[in-house]
Design a protein around this motif. Structure first.
Motif, mmCIF file in Angstrom:
data_model
loop_
_atom_site.group_PDB
_atom_site.id
_atom_site.type_symbol
_atom_site.label_atom_id
_atom_site.label_comp_id
_atom_site.label_asym_id
_atom_site.label_seq_id
_atom_site.Cartn_x
_atom_site.Cartn_y
_atom_site.Cartn_z
ATOM 1 N N HIS A 294 0.821 -1.210 0.000
ATOM 2 C CA HIS A 294 0.000 0.000 0.000
ATOM 3 C C HIS A 294 0.860 1.267 0.000
ATOM 4 C CE1 HIS A 294 -4.169 -1.347 0.252
ATOM 5 N NE2 HIS A 294 -3.736 -2.368 0.971
ATOM 6 N N PHE A 295 1.529 1.507 -1.116
ATOM 7 C CA PHE A 295 2.243 2.768 -1.265
ATOM 8 C C PHE A 295 1.273 3.947 -1.269
ATOM 9 C CE2 PHE A 295 5.353 -0.239 -2.866
ATOM 10 C CZ PHE A 295 6.544 0.257 -2.347
ATOM 11 N N ASP A 296 0.028 3.688 -1.669
ATOM 12 C CA ASP A 296 -0.965 4.760 -1.708
ATOM 13 C C ASP A 296 -1.339 5.269 -0.322
ATOM 14 O OD1 ASP A 296 -2.040 2.059 -1.572
ATOM 15 O OD2 ASP A 296 -4.038 2.976 -1.596
ATOM 16 N N ARG A 297 -1.024 4.510 0.734
ATOM 17 C CA ARG A 297 -1.354 4.924 2.091
ATOM 18 C C ARG A 297 -0.193 5.609 2.809
ATOM 19 N NH1 ARG A 297 -4.357 -0.555 4.395
ATOM 20 N NH2 ARG A 297 -6.132 -0.562 2.942
ATOM 21 N N LEU A 344 6.149 13.361 -8.132
ATOM 22 C CA LEU A 344 5.659 12.398 -9.119
ATOM 23 C C LEU A 344 5.160 11.126 -8.463
ATOM 24 C CD1 LEU A 344 5.224 11.275 -11.964
ATOM 25 C CD2 LEU A 344 7.656 10.653 -12.025
ATOM 26 N N ALA A 345 5.908 10.602 -7.473
ATOM 27 C CA ALA A 345 5.515 9.344 -6.844
ATOM 28 C C ALA A 345 4.149 9.470 -6.188
ATOM 29 C CB ALA A 345 6.560 8.919 -5.820
ATOM 30 N N ALA A 346 3.931 10.539 -5.442
ATOM 31 C CA ALA A 346 2.640 10.723 -4.774
ATOM 32 C C ALA A 346 1.516 10.835 -5.800
ATOM 33 C CB ALA A 346 2.698 11.956 -3.879
ATOM 34 N N ARG A 347 1.770 11.558 -6.895
ATOM 35 C CA ARG A 347 0.744 11.686 -7.932
ATOM 36 C C ARG A 347 0.442 10.336 -8.568
ATOM 37 N NH1 ARG A 347 4.057 15.918 -9.554
ATOM 38 N NH2 ARG A 347 4.531 14.944 -11.567
ATOM 39 N N PHE A 348 1.491 9.564 -8.818
ATOM 40 C CA PHE A 348 1.293 8.263 -9.467
ATOM 41 C C PHE A 348 0.493 7.319 -8.584
ATOM 42 C CE2 PHE A 348 2.929 3.848 -9.665
ATOM 43 C CZ PHE A 348 2.334 3.479 -10.863
ATOM 44 N N TYR A 349 0.852 7.210 -7.307
ATOM 45 C CA TYR A 349 0.132 6.270 -6.445
ATOM 46 C C TYR A 349 -1.319 6.685 -6.271
ATOM 47 C CZ TYR A 349 4.713 4.290 -5.437
ATOM 48 O OH TYR A 349 5.944 3.703 -5.567
ATOM 49 N N ALA A 350 -1.587 7.977 -6.251
ATOM 50 C CA ALA A 350 -2.974 8.439 -6.157
ATOM 51 C C ALA A 350 -3.741 8.131 -7.438
ATOM 52 C CB ALA A 350 -3.005 9.940 -5.861
ATOM 53 N N ALA A 351 -3.092 8.371 -8.590
ATOM 54 C CA ALA A 351 -3.766 8.170 -9.880
ATOM 55 C C ALA A 351 -4.022 6.697 -10.176
ATOM 56 C CB ALA A 351 -2.945 8.796 -11.004
#
Length: 442
Positions: A294-297, A344-351
């Motif tokens: 869960h990188f998105d968390r 970029l990483a935060a945007r990617f995991y959210a998208a």
């Protein structure tokens, strides 16, 4: 394209190739690092599931086609089969066949090595993409704030490769937790669902007229946890994969292979196995658990690092979601490239969170419908599985339900499509035992 920026992609599998293709639009240089030697259309040591049945869902095929125009036609020219789902293929779910009907979906039926070979050739033709083979990644360079490259070894020689962005596409065997710990970075929470799935696959000679001229048959795991598939792939061959969950694995013994096929809930695969010339011996494969990182968390992730494909979320391969979710992640990455590199990483995991979560819920709910699978069964999960059983019963008779069910399974429509009032009404009526009159499917 930003002058001078360098992206390094770890792994030349489906997820890595798609990521490299997308990044080539923004980065001046893209380097793919692959441990294996990739030669022609061959199964690779680093892809132990490569000799078994793979499915490319239509939403994934659409991304392939967008990134590599003409990809579907090229695969067909090289021997793959393109077929209308449910019309030219057979699907058995919940113990019976889904009623044939037009779905607007296309199945591209090919071996995993052929899919990789076509994508690899097309990707490596891009001028700013370079692939280096025979290289093992030992870890990340940088610290908890930012990854600046990777430490590698090839032919006994160590080499540090610097990069503005590192993409881990090393698949189910990813060592990303270890690598993050080594640079002092936090690791993501992990969700795991043990299914102890076993595969056994064998190639057979295809003969005209078999399976009524259809290109494939899929038999979902029934109440006994057994299922399988037979697909007409390049070289005029059947690729037959038998599957069993919770330790009840199909045999690798040639004599026992047809006996296991005879225990499936539909006879089609057994008929192919007993009516075709075998071309090799069965090959086993074991998948112990689905795993979602869960990188998105995470509240903070190191800049300059993305984790994609099975390295982020490894799905139960029974549901053929892996390649398609990797494609949807690549499409999400493409939308995130405009903006500050540091975020970029935060945007990617959210998208990419929505397609990953949708596929995970579908697979996990299906796995938890098997009583022997250990995992949390919330009230929502239990109610969902009761409703899905009704959906399947209705889809045996009702073409509208059959079409919607398959479009949801292909990640083209959201699961909510099955709760639309009109569709739900048909499901409640036909899924509760109503005998819907229809000619026997051909």
């Amino acid at each position: 394209m930003t002058a001078g920026r360098h992206a390094v992609v770890l792994g030349a599998g489906i997820a890595g190739l798609l990521a490299a293709r997308v990044l080539s639009e923004e980065f001046a240089r893209v380097t793919i690092l692959e441990r294996d030697r990739c030669e022609g259309v061959q199964a690779r040591r680093g892809v132990p599931q490569g000799r078994h049945l793979h499915g490319l869902l239509d939403s994934g095929r659409a991304v392939f086609e967008e990134l590599y125009p003409g990809c579907t036609a090229e695969l067909v020219r090289r021997g793959a089969t393109a077929a209308e789902v449910l019309v030219h293929t057979r699907w058995y779910v919940g113990g019976a066949r889904l009623v044939p009907t037009s779905t607007g979906l296309t199945s591209v039926i090919a071996s995993r090595p052929l899919l990789e070979a076509v994508l690899r050739r097309r990707t490596c033709q891009i001028p700013n993409v370079r692939m280096r083979e025979g290289i093992t990644v030992r870890g990340l360079l940088g610290d908890a704030d930012a990854v600046t490259g990777v430490a590698t070894v090839a032919d006994g020689r160590a080499e540090d490769i610097t990069a503005d962005l590192v993409v881990d596409a090393t698949g189910r065997g990813s060592r990303i937790e270890e690598w993050l710990t080594d640079i002092g970075a936090a690791v993501p929470d992990t969700e795991r669902l043990d299914v102890d799935l076993g595969y056994s696959s064998r190639l057979y000679r295809h003969r005209p007229g078999q399976l009524g001229g259809h290109s494939s048959v899929i038999v979902s795991t029934g109440t006994n946890g057994r299922g399988g598939g037979a697909v007409h792939i390049e070289g005029d061959r059947w690729l037959v994969t038998l599957a069993g969950m919770l330790g009840d694995h199909p045999p690798a013994d040639p004599a026992e292979f047809p006996r296991y096929a005879a225990t499936l809930s539909a006879p089609d695969i057994h008929e192919i196995v007993t009516d075709s010339e075998p071309l090799d011996d069965p090959v086993p494969y074991r998948f112990r658990a689905s795993l979602r990182r869960h990188f998105d968390r995470m509240t903070a992730v190191p800049g300059g690092l993305l984790v994609i494909g099975d390295a982020q979320c490894a799905f139960n391969p029974l549901y053929a979601q892996g390649m398609t979710v990797a494609a949807l992640q690549a499409a999400a990455l493409r939308t995130c490239l405009d903006g500050a590199p540091a975020t970029l990483a935060a945007r990617f995991y959210a998208a990419s969170a929505d397609p990953v979560a949708a596929a995970w819920r579908l697979a996990a709910s299906s796995d938890l419908s098997h009583p022997g699978v250990i995992g949390p069964r919330s009230l929502r999960t239990r109610l969902t599985n009761v409703y899905v059983a009704q959906v399947q019963r209705a889809a045996h008779h009702d073409p509208v339900v059959s079409r919607t069910f398959m479009r949801v399974a292909h990640l083209v429509e959201p699961p909510a499509a099955l709760t639309h009032p009109v569709t739900a009404g048909r499901i409640m009526l036909r899924g509760s035992g109503f005998a819907y009159t229809r000619a026997t499917p051909s």
